[in-house]
Enzyme design. Sequence first.
Site, mmCIF file in Angstrom:
data_model
loop_
_atom_site.group_PDB
_atom_site.id
_atom_site.type_symbol
_atom_site.label_atom_id
_atom_site.label_comp_id
_atom_site.label_asym_id
_atom_site.label_seq_id
_atom_site.Cartn_x
_atom_site.Cartn_y
_atom_site.Cartn_z
ATOM 1 N N THR A 42 0.743 -1.301 0.069
ATOM 2 C CA THR A 42 0.041 0.145 -0.069
ATOM 3 C C THR A 42 0.935 1.320 -0.018
ATOM 4 O O THR A 42 0.566 2.281 -0.744
ATOM 5 C CB THR A 42 -1.063 0.077 1.210
ATOM 6 O OG1 THR A 42 -1.721 -1.155 1.074
ATOM 7 C CG2 THR A 42 -1.859 1.252 1.248
ATOM 8 N N GLU A 50 0.823 9.299 -6.279
ATOM 9 C CA GLU A 50 1.114 10.632 -6.021
ATOM 10 C C GLU A 50 2.179 11.089 -7.392
ATOM 11 O O GLU A 50 1.989 12.216 -7.894
ATOM 12 C CB GLU A 50 2.189 10.606 -4.847
ATOM 13 C CG GLU A 50 1.627 10.775 -3.753
ATOM 14 C CD GLU A 50 2.508 11.453 -2.388
ATOM 15 O OE1 GLU A 50 2.393 12.672 -2.600
ATOM 16 O OE2 GLU A 50 2.929 10.648 -1.745
ATOM 17 N N HIS A 76 -7.266 0.113 -1.003
ATOM 18 C CA HIS A 76 -6.394 -0.596 -1.379
ATOM 19 C C HIS A 76 -7.270 -1.927 -1.267
ATOM 20 O O HIS A 76 -7.279 -2.563 -0.430
ATOM 21 C CB HIS A 76 -4.967 -0.664 -0.883
ATOM 22 C CG HIS A 76 -4.134 -1.559 -1.720
ATOM 23 N ND1 HIS A 76 -2.790 -1.654 -1.242
ATOM 24 C CD2 HIS A 76 -4.106 -2.150 -2.672
ATOM 25 C CE1 HIS A 76 -2.267 -2.386 -2.015
ATOM 26 N NE2 HIS A 76 -3.134 -2.550 -3.033
#
Length: 140
Positions: A42, A50, A76
């Site tokens: 994760t 990002e 996730h």
Amino acid sequence: MKDTLIPGITHTMHYAVPENRTVPNLLPESPDFASMPEVLATGYLVGIIEWACIETLHGHLDDGELTLGTHVDVSHDSPTVPGSTVAVAATVVSVEGRSVTFEIEARDEHAVISTGRHRRGVIVRDRFEARLAQRDGAAR
């Protein structure tokens, strides 16, 4: 920021997951992480998200500007194995002052693996680094 930075801008980035981006590699000094399955971590997924958002902003920032992540709210939902390719679709949903919010969806060959929102703040690198230097000096 340029006036082209508006809601609706989209970008999709593709990332081939290498073996060293799995959970056991996230913090190898942690025996808890080291014993986990070899699937995309994760923490690395957040970094990939990002990166996709940063790429979305290419051409929309002024010289000397960059962005830093300020908030992450993503799921996730499904494991991804090394060798898979993750496609992250990022869409600018709001620009408020120097804050840019993205809606994201990430998927691999099998499923949607993540959805959510990410916010980035637009900064001027020189001013930011000057503030960091002041902090560093005050901490010594």
